[in-house]
Each structure stands twice: as structure tokens, then as C-alpha cells.
Design a protein around this motif. Sequence first.
Motif, PDB file in Angstrom:
ATOM      1  N   THR A 168     -22.547 -32.781  45.411  1.00  0.00           N
ATOM      2  CA  THR A 168     -21.689 -32.541  44.251  1.00  0.00           C
ATOM      3  C   THR A 168     -22.532 -32.363  42.997  1.00  0.00           C
ATOM      4  N   CYS A 169     -22.028 -31.554  42.099  1.00  0.00           N
ATOM      5  CA  CYS A 169     -22.656 -31.327  40.802  1.00  0.00           C
ATOM      6  C   CYS A 169     -21.704 -31.797  39.719  1.00  0.00           C
ATOM      7  N   ALA A 195     -12.227 -33.116  43.982  1.00  0.00           N
ATOM      8  CA  ALA A 195     -12.972 -31.859  44.007  1.00  0.00           C
ATOM      9  C   ALA A 195     -12.008 -30.669  44.011  1.00  0.00           C
ATOM     10  N   HIS A 233     -26.600 -35.663  46.242  1.00  0.00           N
ATOM     11  CA  HIS A 233     -26.446 -35.284  47.650  1.00  0.00           C
ATOM     12  C   HIS A 233     -26.415 -36.565  48.477  1.00  0.00           C
ATOM     13  N   PRO A 270     -18.882 -38.538  44.773  1.00  0.00           N
ATOM     14  CA  PRO A 270     -19.117 -38.312  46.198  1.00  0.00           C
ATOM     15  C   PRO A 270     -18.972 -39.561  47.052  1.00  0.00           C
ATOM     16  N   ALA A 325     -12.387 -34.397  50.208  1.00  0.00           N
ATOM     17  CA  ALA A 325     -12.652 -33.606  49.000  1.00  0.00           C
ATOM     18  C   ALA A 325     -11.567 -33.851  47.955  1.00  0.00           C
ATOM     19  N   GLU A 365     -17.669 -27.690  42.985  1.00  0.00           N
ATOM     20  CA  GLU A 365     -18.756 -28.585  42.609  1.00  0.00           C
ATOM     21  C   GLU A 365     -19.868 -28.637  43.653  1.00  0.00           C
ATOM     22  N   SER A 366     -19.781 -27.907  44.764  1.00  0.00           N
ATOM     23  CA  SER A 366     -20.785 -27.722  45.800  1.00  0.00           C
ATOM     24  C   SER A 366     -20.154 -27.714  47.193  1.00  0.00           C
ATOM     25  N   ILE A 423     -16.766 -35.481  39.803  1.00  0.00           N
ATOM     26  CA  ILE A 423     -16.602 -35.796  41.223  1.00  0.00           C
ATOM     27  C   ILE A 423     -17.414 -37.042  41.574  1.00  0.00           C
ATOM     28  N   GLY A 450     -27.364 -32.484  40.519  1.00  0.00           N
ATOM     29  CA  GLY A 450     -26.395 -32.879  41.531  1.00  0.00           C
ATOM     30  C   GLY A 450     -26.785 -34.124  42.297  1.00  0.00           C
ATOM     31  N   ILE A 491     -22.547 -34.533  51.666  1.00  0.00           N
ATOM     32  CA  ILE A 491     -21.645 -34.382  50.528  1.00  0.00           C
ATOM     33  C   ILE A 491     -22.538 -34.094  49.330  1.00  0.00           C
TER      34      ILE A 491
END
Length: 135
Positions: free
Chosen positions: A82-83, A39, A7, A89, A34, A62-63, A87, A5, A80
Amino acid sequence: MHALGTHLLVELRDCNPEILKDLSKVKDALVSAAKEAMATIIDVSFHEFNPFGISGMVVIAESHLSIHTWPEYGYAAVDIFTCGDIIKPEVAAHYLIAQFESKNPSIVEMKRGILSCSNEKLPHKVCDAELQMVS
């Protein structure tokens, strides 16, 4: 190096304090961020503090996106996480910078879930067969 992911730690300084203390505007901004990043929203939870300040979380498949505001300082801290590859971020981050009218933002990117030093791309979800091998 591949990670599970991304961050983003987003510092929003010199924001419009009237926006930062408005629960509906803060909530709408995070939900919209989002959506802008494409997302999948799972849940939304926000709390308004007395006399002011808001904390909130938008849980996405996605997180997550989270925020804590300090209107008295014109400041908001945003995470934020996300995986996966779909997405973006940074789209959400730039959307929030504009929505909160931050005149002095910064973004720090961290890779999360670096599980090996190989150049092999890591899937963000394990398939059932692989999960059974682990257990």
C-alpha cells in the motif's frame, strides 16, 4: 525515515485447506480484506490451478493485494502493498489471518520507496508541476 509505501509479506501457515482450495472463498476474502482496509479496488483477477491451488490479485488504487495458495500444505503466501497514509495494510492482514483460519501466521513489514535519508514525509503521488520539472 519516510517511504512511499508499506509492503507486508504475510505467511499463513496451518490454514484450513478447504478454504484455501475454494476459489470463491479465496477471492471473496481478498476483496473483503481490501475493503476492510478502506482501499479503492481497481481490478480483480484470480486463477484456479489443477488439481488445486489458487493465485490471485486485487489491484487497488493504493497498490495491490496478492495471494498464492497451497491447500495440500495448508499454506498461503500473501503480499499487501500500500502507498499513502489512508490505507492500513495490517487491517487487511489480520482479516485474512482470521478468514483462512491460520493457526501459525507471521507478518514481515518492509518500507518501499525510501528515496532519501531526510525526515521529510514523501507524498505517494507527484503533482503535475513537479512531474514537469523532472522531465
